[in-house]
Design an enzyme around this catalytic site. Structure first.
Site, PDB file in Angstrom:
ATOM      1  N   GLY A 209      34.359  61.280  32.006  1.00 44.62           N
ATOM      2  CA  GLY A 209      34.279  59.886  31.489  1.00 44.62           C
ATOM      3  C   GLY A 209      32.735  60.003  30.773  1.00 44.62           C
ATOM      4  N   ASN A 210      32.571  58.662  30.455  1.00 41.48           N
ATOM      5  CA  ASN A 210      31.269  58.342  30.001  1.00 41.48           C
ATOM      6  C   ASN A 210      30.764  56.862  30.353  1.00 41.48           C
ATOM      7  OD1 ASN A 210      31.735  56.620  27.874  1.00 41.48           O
ATOM      8  ND2 ASN A 210      32.862  58.258  26.971  1.00 41.48           N
ATOM      9  N   HIS A 211      29.378  56.586  29.823  1.00 39.87           N
ATOM     10  CA  HIS A 211      28.913  55.404  30.461  1.00 39.87           C
ATOM     11  C   HIS A 211      29.299  54.097  29.485  1.00 39.87           C
ATOM     12  CE1 HIS A 211      26.505  57.460  33.164  1.00 39.87           C
ATOM     13  NE2 HIS A 211      25.897  58.129  32.251  1.00 39.87           N
ATOM     14  N   SER A 212      30.098  54.234  28.613  1.00 40.83           N
ATOM     15  CA  SER A 212      30.326  53.070  27.732  1.00 40.83           C
ATOM     16  C   SER A 212      31.117  51.748  28.691  1.00 40.83           C
ATOM     17  CB  SER A 212      31.438  53.134  26.732  1.00 40.83           C
ATOM     18  OG  SER A 212      31.865  52.173  25.969  1.00 40.83           O
ATOM     19  N   ALA A 277      33.718  55.191  22.788  1.00 47.83           N
ATOM     20  CA  ALA A 277      32.990  56.532  23.286  1.00 47.83           C
ATOM     21  C   ALA A 277      34.171  57.411  23.700  1.00 47.83           C
ATOM     22  CB  ALA A 277      32.009  56.335  24.298  1.00 47.83           C
TER      23      ALA A 277
END
Ligand code: PMT
Length: 404
Positions: A209-212, A277
């Site tokens: 995943g990512n930090h969005s 993102a």
């Protein structure tokens, strides 16, 4: 005549303050508004439908159907007719039902059907007003864009002194005039917004995943809605919520789901703002069972995901506008301009993780809009709500949405 031609649904609930609704209806008519009154069953115990029908110059609606001839009182039609719904007085009971979607009378079904803004003027005893349940309900309604006209303080029907008196009709009319004056012209367009991260599953418990956080995308959706633009919000997993009659939110998890959903929606949209993102890579296989620790190196094979923005760029028709984001860490302008052309975007919104307060998670962002000719429009660091407003205003001017 400050409300000339405005169509107002005046909702009246069971409260001593209902007598003030008679003055309110008269003032609204004097200001040039068309008024249709909807009363809850209990409201009729406080003021008669005959009084309200005479003052509003319209039949008063109280029941789902006319008991004499069986005619159906269509709350949906009423909801589509109005420019604004004003519930005054709004009792604690009706506010609670509005907040929780209960639909057991015509006023409430109308509230759930309207596409226009809604205002409420609470009226109740001070302890009822200050009770956490009522305060929570009001907060929930405000979160959903319901405008609250704060009650005044003074002597209450219970003879107690405190906050809970419905605001005076003159002041309610003033608030209505100001609010309607601030309403932007409704722009009859439909825009797709992607927001948040995507989660690419490795096994049933792990993902890439990512930090969005979704804050930027949701702020854009909200700003479009303020302009009356219909929004389809395709959202990755976030903990945000947005509710509006012109909004449909489609939750997705993976880049592939986001692609399939967005492609289908984009087909019938006037434009798209790609703020999500999206993961650029996804595991070649996602295992059905949790991967066990074996104390040795684990090799994950990743394959590229579909570039959703680039794919929309290929499918874009001449009357559609496509906006992308560029999240960069270095050589920001060069990379952003490359993405703008490679994805066939109309303009790109550059934000850089190298800037303090910009990018993921923050409540603020700092952007530069870059158009196809390479012109750059840098903005200062500001709240994501204000950044969203800058982006949406730029889109409206670029696409001439306000001139159609
Ligand atoms: O959600 P927040 O915490 O508020 O953070 C906001 C944000 C930083 C996520 C947002 O402002 C932002 O920059 N979004 C784009 C993030 C990104 O993926 O940028 P990119 O430069 O990698 O991608 C360029 C463009 O292609 C973007 O419009 C992206 O949505 C799109 N893209 C990328 C990859 C892919 N597979 N499909 C895409 O559509």
């Amino acid at each position: 005549m400050r409300l000339q031609g405005k169509k107002i649904i005046l909702g009246i609930t069971g409260s001593i303050a209902a007598y003030k609704s008679a003055f309110l209806a008269r003032l609204l008519i004097k200001e040039g508004a068309m008024v249709k009154v909807v009363m809850t069953p209990l409201a009729k115990e406080f003021i008669t439908p005959v009084t309200m029908a005479t003052l509003s110059q319209n039949t008063v609606l109280c029941d789902f159907f006319n008991h004499d001839n069986g005619d159906w009182n269509s709350h949906v039609e009423l909801g589509l007719w109005a420019d604004i719904m004003l519930v005054a007085p709004a009792s604690a009971n009706t506010l609670a039902k509005m907040a929780h979607g209960i639909a057991d009378n015509l006023l409430l079904t109308t509230y759930l059907s309207v596409r226009c803004p809604v205002m409420v003027a609470p009226a109740m005893d001070m302890d009822m007003f200050s009770h956490p349940a009522t305060q929570d309900n009001l907060q929930l309604l405000q979160k959903r864009n319901v405008q609250v006209i704060e009650p005044a303080s003074g002597e209450l029907a219970s003879k107690l002194q405190g906050k809970g008196r419905m605001e005076e009709p003159e002041k309610i009319v003033d608030a209505l005039v100001v609010f309607l004056g601030q309403q932007k012209k409704k722009i009859n367009k439909h825009v797709l917004v992607t927001a948040g991260p995507t989660y690419e599953p490795i096994d049933p418990v792990r993902f890439i995943g990512n930090h969005s956080s979704g804050k930027m995308g949701y702020a854009i959706a909200s700003e479009l809605l303020k302009n009356g633009i219909k929004v389809s919000l395709v959202s990755g997993p976030v903990s945000l919520q947005l509710s509006h009659p012109l909004l449909e939110t489609i939750p997705v998890n993976t880049a592939q789901e986001m692609f399939e959903t967005s492609a289908q929606i984009f087909e019938n949209c006037d434009g798209a703002i790609m703020c999500a993102a999206v993961a650029d890579f996804t595991p070649v296989t996602s295992l059905d069972e949790k991967i066990k620790r074996k104390g040795e190196l684990l090799h994950l094979q990743l394959k590229p995901t579909t570039d959703i923005a680039a794919e929309m760029g290929k499918r874009k028709r001449h009357n559609q506008v496509l906006v992308g984001f560029a999240l960069e860490t270095n050589n920001e302008l060069t990379h952003a301009i490359q993405k703008l052309h490679k994805k066939n975007l109309d303009f790109i919104v550059l934000n850089s993780l190298a800037q303090p307060g910009a990018g993921f998670k923050h409540d603020t962002n700092k952007i530069t809009i870059i158009d196809k000719e390479g012109k750059q429009y840098p903005f200062s660091l500001k709240s994501k709500t204000d950044v969203a407003s800058d982006i949406v205003n730029y889109l409206i001017q670029y696409a001439r949405y306000d001139q159609d």
